[in-house]
Scaffold this motif. Structure first.
Motif, PDB file in Angstrom:
ATOM      1  N   PRO A 100       5.873   1.980  15.530  1.00 43.55           N
ATOM      2  CA  PRO A 100       5.273   0.764  14.984  1.00 43.55           C
ATOM      3  C   PRO A 100       6.118   0.171  13.854  1.00 43.55           C
ATOM      4  O   PRO A 100       6.630   0.906  13.018  1.00 43.55           O
ATOM      5  N   THR A 101       6.274  -1.140  13.884  1.00 44.01           N
ATOM      6  CA  THR A 101       7.024  -1.828  12.828  1.00 44.01           C
ATOM      7  C   THR A 101       6.225  -3.031  12.353  1.00 44.01           C
ATOM      8  O   THR A 101       6.509  -4.162  12.717  1.00 44.01           O
ATOM      9  N   ASP A 102       5.225  -2.783  11.527  1.00 45.94           N
ATOM     10  CA  ASP A 102       4.462  -3.885  10.953  1.00 45.94           C
ATOM     11  C   ASP A 102       5.318  -4.581   9.884  1.00 45.94           C
ATOM     12  O   ASP A 102       6.439  -4.158   9.596  1.00 45.94           O
ATOM     13  N   ARG A 144       6.662  -2.368   7.017  1.00 43.56           N
ATOM     14  CA  ARG A 144       7.705  -1.435   7.461  1.00 43.56           C
ATOM     15  C   ARG A 144       9.010  -2.181   7.733  1.00 43.56           C
ATOM     16  O   ARG A 144      10.084  -1.706   7.385  1.00 43.56           O
ATOM     17  N   ARG A 145       8.918  -3.348   8.351  1.00 45.64           N
ATOM     18  CA  ARG A 145      10.134  -4.134   8.590  1.00 45.64           C
ATOM     19  C   ARG A 145      10.812  -4.481   7.272  1.00 45.64           C
ATOM     20  O   ARG A 145      12.036  -4.427   7.170  1.00 45.64           O
TER      21      ARG A 145
END
Length: 104
Positions: free
Chosen positions: A45-47, A50-51
């Protein structure tokens, strides 16, 4: 996010959720052997938060990957490398070209 390695000048990039690591000059996943970032890493996951934490580190390693990979026989060009290493950003073709030129 990175750990120094005693045998290389390259830091190993580790995303804690996956354990899939890589470093140059080959930029292949230590765990599965696929070109890094591998499919397992890309599936993490890359919300937005996090990005935001990934952008500085992945920009740095993208620059190194361009230097390592572009001169290899059958190696990817800088545009393909930017797409590969910054997969988590919604970049247009023009933006990818601009990033590739900036990071060369």
């Amino acid at each position: 996010m990175t750990e120094p390695t005693p045998t290389s000048a390259y830091p190993r990039v580790v995303l804690p959720l996956t354990g899939h690591r890589a470093c140059g000059p080959a930029w292949r996943c230590d765990r599965c052997g696929e070109p890094w970032p591998c499919l397992t890493l890309r599936a993490a996951p890359t919300d937005a938060a996090r990005r935001a934490t990934m952008i500085p580190e992945f920009s740095r390693i993208t620059r190194q990957a361009i230097r390592d990979l572009r001169g290899r026989p059958d190696g990817p060009d800088p545009i393909a490398i930017v797409r590969r290493f910054l997969w988590f950003l919604p970049l247009t073709d023009a933006e990818v070209r601009a990033v590739a030129l900036r990071l060369r």
